[in-house]
Design a protein around this motif. Sequence first.
Motif, PDB file in Angstrom:
ATOM      1  N   GLY A 299      12.262  83.562  -4.498  1.00 18.04           N
ATOM      2  CA  GLY A 299      12.510  84.191  -3.136  1.00 18.04           C
ATOM      3  C   GLY A 299      11.118  84.780  -2.958  1.00 18.04           C
ATOM      4  O   GLY A 299      10.582  84.546  -1.854  1.00 18.04           O
ATOM      5  N   PHE A 302       8.636  82.055  -1.815  1.00 16.51           N
ATOM      6  CA  PHE A 302       8.681  81.581  -0.359  1.00 16.51           C
ATOM      7  C   PHE A 302       7.918  82.892   0.471  1.00 16.51           C
ATOM      8  O   PHE A 302       7.260  82.289   1.570  1.00 16.51           O
ATOM      9  CB  PHE A 302      10.113  81.419  -0.102  1.00 16.51           C
ATOM     10  CG  PHE A 302      10.720  80.364  -0.899  1.00 16.51           C
ATOM     11  CD1 PHE A 302       9.998  79.407  -1.440  1.00 16.51           C
ATOM     12  CD2 PHE A 302      12.223  80.199  -1.008  1.00 16.51           C
ATOM     13  CE1 PHE A 302      10.579  78.192  -2.064  1.00 16.51           C
ATOM     14  CE2 PHE A 302      12.874  79.249  -1.630  1.00 16.51           C
ATOM     15  CZ  PHE A 302      12.177  78.096  -2.090  1.00 16.51           C
ATOM     16  N   SER A 303       8.542  84.140   0.281  1.00 21.21           N
ATOM     17  CA  SER A 303       7.980  85.125   0.965  1.00 21.21           C
ATOM     18  C   SER A 303       6.338  85.473   0.831  1.00 21.21           C
ATOM     19  O   SER A 303       5.935  85.382   2.068  1.00 21.21           O
ATOM     20  CB  SER A 303       8.590  86.335   0.573  1.00 21.21           C
ATOM     21  OG  SER A 303       8.115  87.824   1.147  1.00 21.21           O
ATOM     22  N   LYS A 306       4.519  81.037   1.082  1.00 16.90           N
ATOM     23  CA  LYS A 306       4.946  79.748   2.231  1.00 16.90           C
ATOM     24  C   LYS A 306       3.974  79.388   3.008  1.00 16.90           C
ATOM     25  O   LYS A 306       3.639  77.960   3.136  1.00 16.90           O
ATOM     26  CB  LYS A 306       6.121  80.254   2.720  1.00 16.90           C
ATOM     27  CG  LYS A 306       6.551  79.339   3.881  1.00 16.90           C
ATOM     28  CD  LYS A 306       7.834  79.865   4.773  1.00 16.90           C
ATOM     29  CE  LYS A 306       7.895  78.847   5.970  1.00 16.90           C
ATOM     30  NZ  LYS A 306       8.904  79.080   6.989  1.00 16.90           N
ATOM     31  N   ASN A 307       3.124  80.302   3.610  1.00 17.87           N
ATOM     32  CA  ASN A 307       1.951  79.746   4.645  1.00 17.87           C
ATOM     33  C   ASN A 307       0.968  79.572   4.020  1.00 17.87           C
ATOM     34  O   ASN A 307       0.185  78.492   4.196  1.00 17.87           O
ATOM     35  CB  ASN A 307       1.790  81.181   5.617  1.00 17.87           C
ATOM     36  CG  ASN A 307       2.907  81.435   6.460  1.00 17.87           C
ATOM     37  OD1 ASN A 307       3.572  80.582   6.728  1.00 17.87           O
ATOM     38  ND2 ASN A 307       3.044  82.718   6.815  1.00 17.87           N
ATOM     39  N   LEU A 339      18.116  80.930  -0.003  1.00 18.50           N
ATOM     40  CA  LEU A 339      16.709  81.382   0.030  1.00 18.50           C
ATOM     41  C   LEU A 339      15.773  80.305   1.025  1.00 18.50           C
ATOM     42  O   LEU A 339      15.149  80.952   1.790  1.00 18.50           O
ATOM     43  CB  LEU A 339      16.115  81.395  -1.332  1.00 18.50           C
ATOM     44  CG  LEU A 339      16.517  82.569  -2.150  1.00 18.50           C
ATOM     45  CD1 LEU A 339      16.015  82.458  -3.602  1.00 18.50           C
ATOM     46  CD2 LEU A 339      16.113  83.779  -1.514  1.00 18.50           C
ATOM     47  N   TYR A 342      16.636  81.194   4.570  1.00 16.92           N
ATOM     48  CA  TYR A 342      16.418  82.319   5.122  1.00 16.92           C
ATOM     49  C   TYR A 342      14.895  82.288   5.661  1.00 16.92           C
ATOM     50  O   TYR A 342      14.451  82.787   6.637  1.00 16.92           O
ATOM     51  CB  TYR A 342      16.546  83.421   4.153  1.00 16.92           C
ATOM     52  CG  TYR A 342      16.163  84.785   4.668  1.00 16.92           C
ATOM     53  CD1 TYR A 342      16.830  85.551   5.390  1.00 16.92           C
ATOM     54  CD2 TYR A 342      14.636  85.256   4.291  1.00 16.92           C
ATOM     55  CE1 TYR A 342      16.270  86.873   6.010  1.00 16.92           C
ATOM     56  CE2 TYR A 342      14.173  86.492   4.667  1.00 16.92           C
ATOM     57  CZ  TYR A 342      15.082  87.289   5.499  1.00 16.92           C
ATOM     58  OH  TYR A 342      14.619  88.488   6.073  1.00 16.92           O
ATOM     59  N   HIS A 343      14.095  81.427   4.831  1.00 10.54           N
ATOM     60  CA  HIS A 343      12.754  81.339   4.958  1.00 10.54           C
ATOM     61  C   HIS A 343      12.272  80.224   5.855  1.00 10.54           C
ATOM     62  O   HIS A 343      11.065  80.010   6.063  1.00 10.54           O
ATOM     63  CB  HIS A 343      11.955  81.271   3.461  1.00 10.54           C
ATOM     64  CG  HIS A 343      12.065  82.750   2.637  1.00 10.54           C
ATOM     65  ND1 HIS A 343      11.248  83.619   3.079  1.00 10.54           N
ATOM     66  CD2 HIS A 343      12.570  82.845   1.754  1.00 10.54           C
ATOM     67  CE1 HIS A 343      11.427  84.788   2.328  1.00 10.54           C
ATOM     68  NE2 HIS A 343      12.519  84.207   1.350  1.00 10.54           N
TER      69      HIS A 343
END
Length: 481
Positions: A299, A302-303, A306-307, A339, A342-343
């Motif tokens: 999690g 990803f938070s 991710k970018n 997860l 959500y992302h």
Amino acid sequence: MEGLQAIKYKRGKLEVLDQLKLPHEFVYENVTTCEEAFDCIKAMRVRGAPAIAIVAALALAVELDHKKDNAQRKEETAAYISKRLDFLMGSRPTAVDLSNAIKLLKSKAEEAVSASSTSGQAVTCADVRLCYIETAEKILADDFDTNLSIGRYGAEYLRRQEMPIPKPVDEAEEFRYFTTSPPGTQGAPDMKYRKLSVLTHCNTGYVYGNGSSQTVFEDVNLEIRLVLSSIPLLTTTRSLATSGHGTALGIIRSLHKMNYLEHAYCTETRPYNQGSRLTAFELAFEKIPATLITDSMAGALFSRMKNEKNISAVIVGADRVARNGDTANKIGTYTLAVLAKYHGIKFVVAAPTTSIDLSTESGDKIKIEDRAKNELTQITGAIVNKDGTVDTSESARVAIADQTIDVWNPSFDVTPHELIDAIITEKGEVLRSSKGEFHFKDIIPERWRRDVQSGTDTETNGSSAIPRTPSEEGTQFAMEV
């Protein structure tokens, strides 16, 4: 050092690498009986649904090559095969590849009994044995081609999800992009796309080699050598979880080879640590840019990343895919799917069609194994010396939790099909329909008619497989170069 070979097989002899000792020790177990194969699978010295099916099938092939059935009549040989396969099924009931292989092997043995017209009973017994052995060997050989197709289809599916970059790219950042024509176009100008990063869970294998028309693949390490006495020599680098390129990790390797991959992340996959012991080892050996994380870090990854890393997909394998697309895989997979949803990250299942169980309507019908409590409360590993080096000659088992605490340790969980974006098979990708459902009629029509429709074409499937194919022998769409 002799190359690491996940499975060594030649007719009459089977050796299986003890994956519990990786990555520090390379120890092979000589498997001569179905009981030894059963124990090898149950103890997870071999793991991965395709590899489990292959080891079980070949173990009985070894017994038959040594005439351990002691049969005098062909019907006795067939009965022996059926009984031994029923026994092997108990080693890993969740893995549908095993049950599918067993169905096929039983069917071929029964066909051999019917087809054998030789008057001598000893000869007819030999005919049935040979039919079984050749079928088991073909399962092994076919799995490699399946893995290669899954890798290519999966890589192309993920590439098509990327949007072109309209603005110029800084020269210093060129390494983070790839250039190709837009998907579905012909003759259009090339455009730049951002390389993508992915996360994988558990271990699903890899291959490193260079193909040739003689079906010879070579490398110095991580290989299976198959010497099939009835066919030409096949020497190939193979996967730890399959016979070949791998499923989820096969897609990652194809992404890397095709220059679409920026970075791969792998979870440690508690409690058996297949990710840290096996996947991390394979990625490092292959020199694929990769990072190991704990299961609970996904999690945060990803938070925060991710970018920056263009994390585009979670790619996992499957022990069993139900008819509606619900997928059983190593424990922790369901969590990753939630997860990812959500992302806004694609969740992709890589599975051969042999892992699709049409007779099981949904995931709540899949039997989940419970493992021993000490897998959570104890751990075994090689000794680390004071200078940080690993002493592979010595290992120790240590307690990591109170030994009296109650433990719940399911091997697998089931990811609902609503959380899965694509299931990648050797026959192409299958996507959710407009109603949010998965349908497999187009990719395995013969099995669908046999197991679902029972010969009556009364169902509509709304399948989003691309494109449709009338035959199980062909691919769904031509692979892009």
